[in-house]
Design a protein around this motif. Structure first.
Motif, PDB file in Angstrom:
ATOM      1  N   MET B   1      46.156-119.627  74.900  1.00 33.37           N
ATOM      2  CA  MET B   1      45.072-120.367  75.583  1.00 33.37           C
ATOM      3  C   MET B   1      44.578-121.489  74.655  1.00 33.37           C
ATOM      4  O   MET B   1      44.011-121.206  73.599  1.00 33.37           O
ATOM      5  N   THR B  21      39.013-126.151  83.732  1.00 39.45           N
ATOM      6  CA  THR B  21      38.317-124.884  83.958  1.00 39.45           C
ATOM      7  C   THR B  21      38.837-124.168  85.196  1.00 39.45           C
ATOM      8  O   THR B  21      39.048-122.962  85.180  1.00 39.45           O
ATOM      9  N   SER B  22      39.106-124.926  86.261  1.00 35.67           N
ATOM     10  CA  SER B  22      39.418-124.230  87.514  1.00 35.67           C
ATOM     11  C   SER B  22      40.719-124.646  88.175  1.00 35.67           C
ATOM     12  O   SER B  22      41.008-124.203  89.286  1.00 35.67           O
ATOM     13  N   LEU B  24      43.907-125.777  85.986  1.00 40.13           N
ATOM     14  CA  LEU B  24      45.106-125.699  85.155  1.00 40.13           C
ATOM     15  C   LEU B  24      45.216-124.379  84.397  1.00 40.13           C
ATOM     16  O   LEU B  24      44.217-123.689  84.172  1.00 40.13           O
ATOM     17  N   ALA B  25      46.442-124.074  84.004  1.00 39.98           N
ATOM     18  CA  ALA B  25      46.710-122.827  83.282  1.00 39.98           C
ATOM     19  C   ALA B  25      46.740-123.068  81.777  1.00 39.98           C
ATOM     20  O   ALA B  25      47.113-124.145  81.311  1.00 39.98           O
ATOM     21  N   GLN B 281      48.224-130.934  82.493  1.00 41.16           N
ATOM     22  CA  GLN B 281      49.037-129.720  82.339  1.00 41.16           C
ATOM     23  C   GLN B 281      50.173-129.973  81.338  1.00 41.16           C
ATOM     24  O   GLN B 281      50.461-129.119  80.493  1.00 41.16           O
TER      25      GLN B 281
END
Lengths: 338, 338, 338, 338
Positions: B1, B21-22, B24-25, B281
Motif C-alpha cells: 500500500m 481514496t475511493s 484506485l488500488a 494507477q
C-alpha cells in the motif's frame, strides 16, 4: 477495507481477483477456494490469501466479510444458500442457479433472512452506454418507449456451445438488460429461426428473439454467434418522439486502403472491461457504506432463469411462450443499479 | 500500500484525494498540507490523514512514501526540489514550474540525485483514444506521419483567463501530447490570430498554433476557448498512406427534433475522467513494483515550458519563433508512458 | 432548347457533352470543335452536331446560342474573348485564363459588353454539401465564422503533376470555394511545407496553405496528393458558438473483417458527379429563362488566378504574400450561385 | 425525344411532369388528362401539352409514345389495360392496381401482348444507397445473407391514414425492396403490435412486420408513422461474415448547443428526390434505346399486392400468414433494375 473470499478460481474468478487486488479501492481478497486445490493454493500464495478446502469453510471464515461465487454453474445454489445462512453478502456470477426451482429456494432463503444479501453478475447495467441510454429514457426526451431493437454478435463460439446457449448464455444478457432498462417484466417470448449460417456447424445461428413486456414494449434481439467480424452489441430504443441508441465507442478512426473505418472489438472482454470494474466497485462501496447490495438481485436472477426457460421452449416449439413468474416477495422492488 | 502525501487540497487536489481514496488500488492518502490550514484540517479529518503545517514537513514525514503536488503553480518548484532532496517520488501537476529556469533547477537536482523521481501531470498520454492513435501510428499502417491537425475547444473560460493562457494552459496539453505522440521535439512555433470571437471579451480567441517538429512533421492546433457548444478535443494524424484520428466516444446517440445527434461533453472532467484514473494507477503501480516513475518526466515539463514560452513570444511578435532546448541530460530518454 | 457549341472534345469536353446529351433537360449540343479534327469529327457524327474547323467559326455559327470551352488552358482566353465579342454566353472550364493579365483582358471585354456573359467552371459551389454548409452559416446558428479547416486529398496524381499544381490545380478549388462561402476576398497567403511524403517522388507533398480573408477569417488547407487511401474532401467552419462541417456521404456502411467502415471515393469524378450536373443545369436554366449566367464570374476567375499566383510565390519564398486585386468593376457583385 | 402522356395531374403527377420537363434528358410531356379538366387544362397550357378529356383518348393519341399513370389508385387498372391494348409502354405509380385480381388481369393482358410494357413506380430500387447495399451483397464480402433489419419512419401521417396503410402504403416499399434486394419471394408474413404511440390517435402505431423469404432470410420491418423527429429509412443486412447497412447521407454536420448532429430529412421527397430522377431517366433511356422497360414489372406489382394482403390479414388475425402467389408467367424473370 472489505475482506472478500472468492469461490472458484478459474478464468472469471482470476479476473475478479485481479480486479479486486490491483484495480479497485477498498477491497482485499483474503480467502480463496476451488474444486482444484492446486489452483486455489497457487492463487492464495500469489496474493497472500488463505486457502480453504471448501466453499462452505471459506464462507464460515471470520476473515471473510463478503463472498464472490465464480465456480461451475451447478454449484452456485449451494454456495449462495450457505452465504445467506451465514448472513454474508454474496456476489454470484450468472447464472444465479441452473434451474428456476433452485432460484426459488434462494429467494425463499433470502426472504427468510429478511434483507438482501445476494447480487447477480449482470454487468451490462454498469456499462456507461447502457446507463446513458437509460438516462436519456428517463428524461422523457424521446417520449414513452415502444420498441427496442437489439443485436448481440460474437465473432465465434467454442465447440461446446449448443443451440440453446444462444438464449441461456448469450441473449440472457439482453433479458436482464431490458428488464432493468424498462423497469418491467417480460411476459412472453417468441424465437424465430432465420436461414442458418454455414459457419456455425450444426447450430441454429442466428436467432431472432422477440420479448413482450407487460407495458406492451416489444423487444427484438438478433443473436449471431459466428459472424466473424467481431464482437458487436447494438441497442436502439424507439420512443414516441424519437429514438436513443447505444453510441459509437471507437477510440480511433483510421482512413486507409479505400476505407474510413473504426476497429470492432474482438470480444466481450474488450467491450465490457470497464463495466466489470464499475460493477465490483459499486458492490464494494455499497457493502462498505451500508451493507446492502443494490445491483441485480436474486429476483432478477430468478426472472432471467424463467425467461430463458421460456425462450428455450419457444425455440423448440416455434410457438409464442408466456412467461409466468412466481409472486414477487416484498423484499424485492425492481432493483435498479445507479 | 503506497502512502501518499498531498500538498494542496484545492479543487484538483481534492479530486486526486478522492481518486486515491475511493477509486484506485494499492494507495492510501496518509498526509495533507495546504496554504489554508482549515481546509487541510477538514480534509485530513474526513479521510483520516495527518495534517502538516507545511509541504516541507509533509515531505519529511516517515508516513509519506511519495508526494503529490497540487498547490499553486509558483510553489511547485520548491516542493518538487524538497521531494528530490528527500529522495521521494513526486507527482507534480502541470506546470512543473512557472519558468524555464526553475525547470532547469529541477532537472539539475534530479540529475544530481541520479535517477528519476519526478512525474508531471500530463494526463493525455493516459487517454485511451490518444493511446490508440499512437498504437495505430506504431503499426505503420498509415505510413510515416507528415502532419497532425488538432483542435482544443472549451465552452467557456473563467474571467481571469488571459490571452497567453490559450498557450500556457490550454495548448500546453497539445505541446506535451505531440512530443510524446511522435517521440520528437518541437523546433519552432508560429501563432496566427484569426478573426476574434465576440464571445471572448478582450481575449484573442481563437488561435491557430503551428508546431514544427525536428522530423519535419507539422502540427496545427486550433484553440477556441469560448465556443459554447461544449468541450471538444480533436486530433488527426496525416500519414503517407492514410490518416488516423481520435475516434467517436459518445455513449449514446439520440434522434429527436430533426436531429440525429451525439451529446458533447460539457468539460474536460467528463472527457478525461478515465485518463486521470489510469495516470495515477500507473504511477502507483510503477512506484510499488519498481520505485521509478515512467510517465512524463521533468524533461517533458521543461520542454513544455520552453515551447510555451516560444508560443507566447510568437503570439506577441507575429513571427516564427525557434525553440531552443538545453542539452538533454542522459537521465532522460524520450519518456513514453505505455 | 438551348443550343450549345463545345470547343475542346477531350476528356472533360466529352463528359460535358454526355451530360448535355443524355442527362440534362433543355439543352442540345449542336456544334463541336477540337484541335484534333478527327476527334471532333467522330464526336459530331455520334451526337449529330456540326463540326467546325476552329473555335472562332463555332462561336460565330447561328446554330450556337452558348459556348462551352473545354480546350487546353492556354487557349481559354482567345475563345472567351471571341464569345464576348459575339455577345454569346460562354461557360469556361477552369482556369479562366492562365495569367492574371489575360483574366484582366477578359474582365475589360466583358465590362465593355456591359453585362455578364462568362461563367467559370468551379463546381464546388454546386455540391449539395458545400451548399448545406453555406446555408447553415447563413442561418447564424453557429455564430459569425472565425476559421475554416480544409483538406483536399488525392490518392495519387499523374506523372506530369508539378509542385505548383498543388496550388494552381488542386487548392484552387478551395480558393474559389472560400471566397464564395464567406462572400469575401482572400487578402494574404502562406504556404508551409511539412515533412515530404516518400510516395510523391520529387513533389513537395503535402502542403499546408493558410488564407487570410478581409473579415479576418483564417482558412487552412491541407493538400495531400499521394495519400493512397482515396479521394477525400474535408471542410469545417469554426464559428463563435459552434462548427459546421461537410457531412458524411457514404451510401453504405459495411462491417467485416474487424472493421466497421465506409468506403472512400476513388476520385473526384465520383465525389462531384452530381455537382457537375447541377452546375450545368443551373447554367442552362439561367440562360433559358433570363439570358444571364449567375455562377462563378470572370471576376471570380481573375481572383482565383491572383490568389493562386500569390500561393505559388508564398510556396517559393516561404513568406506571407499579400493578395492585391485590381478594383472590382461594377459589373460584378460578389457572385453567389444559389 | 420520347413523347409522354401523363394521366393524373395531382401532386405526384405534377412532380413527374416537372421532372420530365425541366430535369431529365430525352423526354417531352406532350399530353395530359385529369379527372378535373380545369387542372388538366392549366397544366397543358403551362407546358404546351395537348389536353385530353379522358385517359383513354390520351393513350390513343399518336403524339403519345408512352404513358405515365398518376391518377387515383382505383383507376390504375383501366389505364394500364388500355395502354397494353394500345401496345404502348406504361409507367404506373404504385399500386399497380388495388386488388390481386386486378393485378392478375394486367398480368394476363401483358402476357397476351407477349412482351413487357408495364413498369411500376417502386423508386427505392433506384436509390444510390439501396443500390450500394445490393452491390456489396453481390460481391460476397459479407457472405450469404441471413437476416435484414429495416425501419421506415415518418414524422407524421395525414388524418385519413388508416391502420392498414402502415402495410399497404408504407411497408409496401420494403416489400418490393426486399424481393429485389434478395432476388427472392416472400413466403409468409407476421405482424406484431407493440405498445401504441399516444401520438398516433387511433392508429396501431408502430408495427413490427416479419417477412420470411423462400431462401430462409428473415426480414423485420419497424413502421413508425408518427415519430415526430423526421423521415428515417434504415436497413441492415446480416450476412454470414458481416453486415451491410444503408449509409449516412448527411450533407452537413453541425456542432452546437451541446450536440454534435446531423439534420434528419423532413420527409420522403427530400430523401428520395434523386431516386425518382434516376427511376424516370432509366425508364426513358430504356424506351428510347430498346423499347422495353426493365424496372419493377407487373409481376412485382402483383407480388406486392399479395404480400400486402397477407400483411393486412396477419395484422388483423395476429397469426403468421403464408403468401401464395400464382404461377409466374414466363414473361417475367425476377426483374432487377440495374
Amino acid at each position: 477495507m472489505l475482506q472478500v473470499g472468492v469461490i472458484g478460481t478459474g478464468m472469471i474468478g482470476q479476473d475478479h481477483i485481479r480486479r479486486m487486488t490491483s484495480v479497485l479501492a477498498g477491497v482485499r481478497v483474503t480467502a480463496v477456494a476451488d474444486v482444484d486445490p492446486a489452483v486455489a493454493f497457487r492463487t492464495g500464495e500469489r496474493i497472500g490469501a488463505t486457502v480453504f478446502a471448501t466453499g462452505e469453510e471459506l464462507i464460515a471464515s471470520s476473515g471473510v466479510d463478503a463472498v464472490v461465487v465464480c465456480s461451475w454453474g451447478p454449484t452456485h445454489e449451494q454456495y449462495v444458500l450457505a452465504a445467506i445462512a451465514a448472513g454474508k453478502p454474496v456476489f454470484c456470477e450468472k447464472p444465479l442457479a441452473t434451474t428456476q426451482e433452485a432460484c426459488l429456494r434462494i429467494l425463499e432463503a433470502e426472504a427468510a433472512h429478511g434483507s438482501r444479501l445476494v447480487q447477480v453478475g449482470y454487468m451490462r447495467r454498469y456499462d456507461a452506454s447502457y446507463r446513458a441510454l437509460k438516462s436519456v429514457l428517463g428524461t422523457g426526451q424521446i417520449g414513452a418507449p415502444l420498441m427496442m431493437h437489439c443485436a448481440h454478435r460474437n465473432a465465434s463460439v467454442p465447440g461446446f456451445y449448443e443451440k440453446e446457449m444462444a438464449i441461456t448464455d448469450t441473449a440472457v444478457h439482453e433479458i436482464d438488460m431490458v428488464r432493468w432498462m424498462f423497469d418491467d417484466e417480460i411476459t412472453a417470448v417468441r424465437v424465430l429461426t432465420p436461414r442458418r449460417s454455414s459457419l456455425g456447424g450444426d447450430l441454429q445461428d442466428p436467432l431472432m428473439l422477440l420479448f413482450e413486456l407487460s407495458s406492451g414494449v416489444l423487444v427484438d434481439v438478433e443473436t449471431s454467434v459466428n459472424i466473424r467480424y467481431g464482437y458487436d452489441i447494438r441497442g436502439e430504443i424507439v420512443g414516441e418522439e424519437g429514438t436513443a441508441a447505444l453510441g459509437s465507442l471507437s477510440p480511433v478512426h483510421v482512413r486507409r486502403a479505400g476505407l474510413s473505418a473504426d476497429p470492432v472489438p474482438a470480444d466481450w472482454r474488450e467491450r465490457f472491461l470497464a463495466a466489470y470494474d464499475v460493477e465490483f466497485q459499486e458492490w464494494i462501496d455499497a457493502l462498505r457504506s451500508g451493507g446492502r447490495p443494490v445491483g441485480p438481485s436474486a429476483w432478477d436472477g430468478y426472472a432471467a432463469a424463467v425467461v430463458s426457460d421460456a425462450g428455450v421452449l419457444a425455440l423448440r416449439s416455434g410457438e409464442r411462450v408466456p412467461v409466468v413468474l412466481a409472486e414477487r416477495p416484498k423484499l424485492y422492488g425492481m432493483e435498479v443499479a445507479a
